[in-house]
Design a protein around this motif. Sequence first.
Motif, PDB file in Angstrom:
ATOM      1  N   ILE A  65       0.711  -0.990  -0.337  1.00 57.39           N
ATOM      2  CA  ILE A  65       0.056   0.094   0.233  1.00 57.39           C
ATOM      3  C   ILE A  65       0.849   1.127   0.034  1.00 57.39           C
ATOM      4  N   LEU A  66       1.980   1.374   0.851  1.00 59.51           N
ATOM      5  CA  LEU A  66       2.680   2.391   0.843  1.00 59.51           C
ATOM      6  C   LEU A  66       3.448   2.798  -0.303  1.00 59.51           C
ATOM      7  N   LEU A  67       4.123   1.490  -1.027  1.00 61.19           N
ATOM      8  CA  LEU A  67       4.740   1.657  -2.502  1.00 61.19           C
ATOM      9  C   LEU A  67       3.830   2.295  -3.310  1.00 61.19           C
ATOM     10  N   ILE A  68       2.428   1.623  -3.303  1.00 60.33           N
ATOM     11  CA  ILE A  68       1.378   2.227  -4.486  1.00 60.33           C
ATOM     12  C   ILE A  68       1.168   3.599  -4.392  1.00 60.33           C
ATOM     13  N   LEU A  69       0.993   4.115  -3.128  1.00 60.30           N
ATOM     14  CA  LEU A  69       0.555   5.500  -2.781  1.00 60.30           C
ATOM     15  C   LEU A  69       1.927   6.354  -2.794  1.00 60.30           C
ATOM     16  N   GLY A  70       3.099   5.603  -2.561  1.00 61.79           N
ATOM     17  CA  GLY A  70       4.052   6.563  -2.680  1.00 61.79           C
ATOM     18  C   GLY A  70       4.397   7.439  -1.236  1.00 61.79           C
ATOM     19  N   LEU A  71       3.964   6.853  -0.374  1.00 61.22           N
ATOM     20  CA  LEU A  71       3.821   7.265   1.080  1.00 61.22           C
ATOM     21  C   LEU A  71       4.842   6.648   1.791  1.00 61.22           C
ATOM     22  N   PHE A  72       5.700   7.539   2.497  1.00 64.05           N
ATOM     23  CA  PHE A  72       6.923   7.261   3.544  1.00 64.05           C
ATOM     24  C   PHE A  72       7.794   6.020   2.642  1.00 64.05           C
ATOM     25  N   SER A  73       8.025   6.537   1.277  1.00 61.86           N
ATOM     26  CA  SER A  73       8.633   5.598   0.327  1.00 61.86           C
ATOM     27  C   SER A  73      10.028   5.123   0.769  1.00 61.86           C
ATOM     28  N   GLN A  74      10.738   5.868   1.107  1.00 65.44           N
ATOM     29  CA  GLN A  74      12.133   5.434   1.752  1.00 65.44           C
ATOM     30  C   GLN A  74      12.159   4.415   2.876  1.00 65.44           C
ATOM     31  N   LEU A 110      13.797  -2.470  -5.819  1.00 63.33           N
ATOM     32  CA  LEU A 110      13.746  -1.666  -4.565  1.00 63.33           C
ATOM     33  C   LEU A 110      14.886  -1.069  -4.241  1.00 63.33           C
ATOM     34  N   ILE A 111      16.367  -1.577  -4.384  1.00 64.94           N
ATOM     35  CA  ILE A 111      17.211  -0.967  -4.345  1.00 64.94           C
ATOM     36  C   ILE A 111      17.423   0.212  -5.476  1.00 64.94           C
ATOM     37  N   MET A 112      17.008   0.128  -6.726  1.00 71.64           N
ATOM     38  CA  MET A 112      16.917   1.012  -7.878  1.00 71.64           C
ATOM     39  C   MET A 112      15.956   2.261  -7.324  1.00 71.64           C
ATOM     40  N   LEU A 113      14.759   1.996  -6.887  1.00 72.41           N
ATOM     41  CA  LEU A 113      13.622   2.865  -6.182  1.00 72.41           C
ATOM     42  C   LEU A 113      14.377   3.539  -5.180  1.00 72.41           C
ATOM     43  N   PHE A 114      15.128   2.996  -4.341  1.00 67.86           N
ATOM     44  CA  PHE A 114      15.800   3.731  -3.367  1.00 67.86           C
ATOM     45  C   PHE A 114      16.869   4.727  -3.599  1.00 67.86           C
ATOM     46  N   GLN A 115      17.717   4.330  -4.699  1.00 71.95           N
ATOM     47  CA  GLN A 115      18.882   5.007  -5.200  1.00 71.95           C
ATOM     48  C   GLN A 115      18.353   6.217  -5.906  1.00 71.95           C
ATOM     49  N   PHE A 116      17.349   6.073  -6.716  1.00 70.24           N
ATOM     50  CA  PHE A 116      16.704   7.181  -7.429  1.00 70.24           C
ATOM     51  C   PHE A 116      15.562   7.955  -6.934  1.00 70.24           C
ATOM     52  N   ILE A 117      15.435   7.876  -5.734  1.00 67.26           N
ATOM     53  CA  ILE A 117      14.200   8.526  -5.090  1.00 67.26           C
ATOM     54  C   ILE A 117      13.962   9.957  -5.351  1.00 67.26           C
ATOM     55  N   SER A 118      14.878  10.639  -5.679  1.00 68.47           N
ATOM     56  CA  SER A 118      14.584  12.057  -6.120  1.00 68.47           C
ATOM     57  C   SER A 118      13.637  12.109  -7.432  1.00 68.47           C
ATOM     58  N   ALA A 119      13.413  11.041  -8.145  1.00 72.25           N
ATOM     59  CA  ALA A 119      12.409  10.934  -9.209  1.00 72.25           C
ATOM     60  C   ALA A 119      11.043  10.735  -8.756  1.00 72.25           C
ATOM     61  N   ASN A 120      10.879  10.604  -7.280  1.00 72.66           N
ATOM     62  CA  ASN A 120       9.475  10.104  -7.020  1.00 72.66           C
ATOM     63  C   ASN A 120       8.591  11.284  -6.887  1.00 72.66           C
ATOM     64  N   SER A 121       8.391  11.987  -7.997  1.00 68.81           N
ATOM     65  CA  SER A 121       7.330  13.120  -7.924  1.00 68.81           C
ATOM     66  C   SER A 121       6.085  12.740  -7.959  1.00 68.81           C
ATOM     67  N   HIS A 126       5.676  13.292  -2.313  1.00 67.86           N
ATOM     68  CA  HIS A 126       5.802  14.630  -2.961  1.00 67.86           C
ATOM     69  C   HIS A 126       4.799  15.796  -2.809  1.00 67.86           C
ATOM     70  N   ILE A 127       3.415  15.234  -2.731  1.00 65.13           N
ATOM     71  CA  ILE A 127       2.296  16.189  -2.261  1.00 65.13           C
ATOM     72  C   ILE A 127       2.298  16.545  -0.929  1.00 65.13           C
ATOM     73  N   ILE A 128       2.555  15.538   0.125  1.00 65.00           N
ATOM     74  CA  ILE A 128       2.375  16.054   1.553  1.00 65.00           C
ATOM     75  C   ILE A 128       3.870  16.574   2.006  1.00 65.00           C
ATOM     76  N   PHE A 129       4.946  16.030   1.705  1.00 67.01           N
ATOM     77  CA  PHE A 129       6.055  16.421   2.366  1.00 67.01           C
ATOM     78  C   PHE A 129       7.078  17.282   1.372  1.00 67.01           C
ATOM     79  N   LYS A 130       6.649  17.610   0.174  1.00 70.52           N
ATOM     80  CA  LYS A 130       7.387  18.289  -0.881  1.00 70.52           C
ATOM     81  C   LYS A 130       8.601  17.681  -0.871  1.00 70.52           C
ATOM     82  N   LYS A 131       8.560  16.124  -0.884  1.00 72.68           N
ATOM     83  CA  LYS A 131      10.126  15.632  -1.104  1.00 72.68           C
ATOM     84  C   LYS A 131      10.185  15.268  -2.799  1.00 72.68           C
TER      85      LYS A 131
END
Length: 131
Positions: A65-74, A110-121, A126-131
Amino acid sequence: MNDIAYMMLRLVAGISFFGHGLVRIPKLTAFSQWMTESFSKSMLPQSLVTPFGYALPIAEFIIGILLILGLFSQKAFLAGTVIILLLMFGTCLIENWEALPSQIIHGIILIMLFQFISANSFSLDHIIFKK
């Protein structure tokens, strides 16, 4: 474009985790018993395997659920990686080599997603925490 590709890869991982948890939660006891039986001849004690068998589907569901929503992604990427590492260790202990490639692929994603988290727009992060 990178943001869209990143979101798609995050959804791939999220749906996999979510789906694993979703189908296992309704049959939680049977799943835990199956896992305990699968590890009966391994060096892991039943006192560790049984509770893990109950916790795994719930963890998969929540991480999904967290991954689908992109919430607390890291944190979700880290938790998912820990789950995958535990599964890989168990898979090796029972010599279930057929399951290992799938787990390795999940780990790499998962490692790739972690490495390139700056693309998690395209995410709630991104909406809640402006990350």
